[in-house]
Design an enzyme around this catalytic site. Structure first.
Site, PDB file in Angstrom:
ATOM      1  N   HIS A  90     -52.056  34.883  48.375  1.00 32.96           N
ATOM      2  CA  HIS A  90     -51.718  33.843  49.506  1.00 32.96           C
ATOM      3  C   HIS A  90     -52.635  32.747  49.056  1.00 32.96           C
ATOM      4  CE1 HIS A  90     -50.865  32.368  53.350  1.00 32.96           C
ATOM      5  NE2 HIS A  90     -52.035  31.984  53.459  1.00 32.96           N
ATOM      6  N   ASP A 118     -46.009  37.231  49.981  1.00 29.81           N
ATOM      7  CA  ASP A 118     -47.052  36.733  50.583  1.00 29.81           C
ATOM      8  C   ASP A 118     -47.984  37.461  51.602  1.00 29.81           C
ATOM      9  OD1 ASP A 118     -48.186  33.659  51.221  1.00 29.81           O
ATOM     10  OD2 ASP A 118     -48.512  34.781  52.726  1.00 29.81           O
ATOM     11  N   SER A 139     -51.485  27.324  52.870  1.00 28.42           N
ATOM     12  CA  SER A 139     -51.299  28.223  54.051  1.00 28.42           C
ATOM     13  C   SER A 139     -51.069  27.316  55.092  1.00 28.42           C
ATOM     14  CB  SER A 139     -52.576  28.878  54.398  1.00 28.42           C
ATOM     15  OG  SER A 139     -52.532  29.907  55.312  1.00 28.42           O
TER      16      SER A 139
END
Length: 415
Positions: free
Chosen positions: A347, A279, A181
């Protein structure tokens, strides 16, 4: 036949499956708990978390044949791009080591179990704790009377590296820089710099997990992520730390170089890109932020993709198409790069055992993420670039949107 599109531009995709006989029968390993190390020398470099506390990392020592190999993972956790949100963040574990758990669980790519992480299990593995709110890239501070907010991510990165070099990193034979991330974005930003710290003979590569954030147009025809990053780069003094070749090309909009899609072509170190074409963070905050859906027409779709209507699915397919478009030059022309772009509504997939390597982990062309990354890093086969088919054809992922990614706050998201 072209993918239907309505509002957006952005995209990517990929996935399929690996023979279960090659996988461990179970993946219930709870992981190894690794203690936190404070960087005592950071103060001398002015390297502080938002609240002024010392930065930290977790180091799990390698063994056997992996004793001289190193894997560093940037922690993720969103960003803060204004004083109010950074003050709030400084009072949490995302802005202060004072509030962090003093141990971290190492699983997935950080696992020391050979059956669950066959290529990297015996390497030295480091998790860099995230406490600056700008992907380890800022270098300034804000004074308000007697209080100070430290935007010192770039110095934190340097302080941690300098602390690790005499502990063996300086003699690394193989090294992999990764992150998830906001940490995946850090990987793009620091990849070449990481290589510069290590011996010239070392095999150094980088892998970003869920860090390929797109400069997307949202469903209300606004560039929400561009606006957010522009403010972030300005507030935290990031511009001077962006790739100078990139900022020259994109002058006077140098902040665009914070986006991986613009910075990627300037990175010289071999890079692997792991991302979902759908995502969930980008779906919720880049494509359909709350500011673009004031009537709540996307609420059910964001909570459960099976509730999306045909129009909404067209928008999601358009996002995938745009992500793939942003990656196409890398896919076609990078001779040392790798990629795994799947169609799971997810994610971050490398740090979780279930998605990294397990009987139910996602696959593309019968390959797990772990196998594809290993093949790429060790050069076991040419062209370790996998792109999966568009939703809903991929049956190897659960296509669930995690509850932890349903918040509409870019600054407080726990990812």
């Amino acid at each position: 036949m072209k993918t239907p599109r309505l509002y957006l531009t952005a995209a990517m995709v990929l996935l399929v499956c690996v023979a279960s006989s090659l996988l461990p029968l179970v993946s219930s390993d709870p992981g190894r708990r690794v203690s936190m190390t404070l960087v005592r020398g950071a103060a001398a470099l002015g390297a502080f978390c938002l609240d002024g506390s010392l930065p930290a990392y977790h180091l799990d020592r390698g063994f056997g044949a992996g004793s001289n190999n190193w894997l560093l993972q940037f922690e993720g956790g969103g960003w803060c791009n204004d004083i109010a949100s950074c003050v709030d963040r400084s009072k949490t574990r995302r802005g202060s080591t004072r509030f962090m758990s003093k141990t971290a669980v190492f699983t997935g790519i950080l696992s020391n179990n050979a059956s669950l992480n066959p290529d990297f299990y015996n390497w030295n593995k480091v998790r860099l704790r995230y406490c600056d709110g700008a992907s380890f890239a800022g270098d300034t501070q804000f004074r308000n009377g007697t209080s100070v907010l430290y935007f010192r991510g770039q110095r934190i990165w340097k302080a941690i590296i300098l602390d690790l070099l005499p502990k063996g990193l300086g003699k690394a034979r193989k090294a992999l820089l990764t992150g998830c991330s906001a940490g995946g974005l850090s990987t793009f930003l620091h990849c070449d710099n990481f290589k510069n710290y290590l011996p010239k003979t070392a095999n150094v590569k980088c892998m970003s997990d869920a860090g390929f954030f797109l400069d997307a147009i949202d469903v209300a025809a606004n560039r929400t992520m561009r606006s957010f990053y522009t403010k972030l780069v300005s507030l935290q003094g990031i511009q001077k730390n962006l790739d100078s070749n990139c900022t020259r090309v994109f002058y006077p909009e140098q902040s665009l170089c914070f986006f991986p899609q613009y910075a990627l072509r300037f990175i010289r170190t071999p890079m692997f890109i792991l991302n979902s074409a759908y995502d969930v963070f980008q779906f919720h905050h880049g494509l359909v932020p709350s500011s673009a859906d004031l009537t709540g027409r996307w609420k059910r779709c964001k909570l459960n993709v099976t509730a999306c209507n045909p129009h909404q699915l067209d928008v999601l397919q358009g996002f995938r198409t745009d992500m793939l478009g942003a990656l196409m030059n890398f896919f076609r022309n990078s001779t040392r790069g790798g990629m795994f772009i799947n169609s799971c509504f997810d994610h971050c997939q490398s740090a979780l055992q279930e998605t990294w390597l397990s009987p139910t982990s996602p696959r593309i062309h019968n390959k797990t993420i772990a196998r594809t990354v290993g093949d790429w890093y060790f050069g076991r086969r040419n062209g370790a670039k996998e792109i999966g088919c568009p939703y809903p054809c991929d049956k190897t992922c659960h296509n669930l949107i995690p509850a932890s990614v349903t918040s509409d706050s870019l600054v407080n998201l726990d990812i």
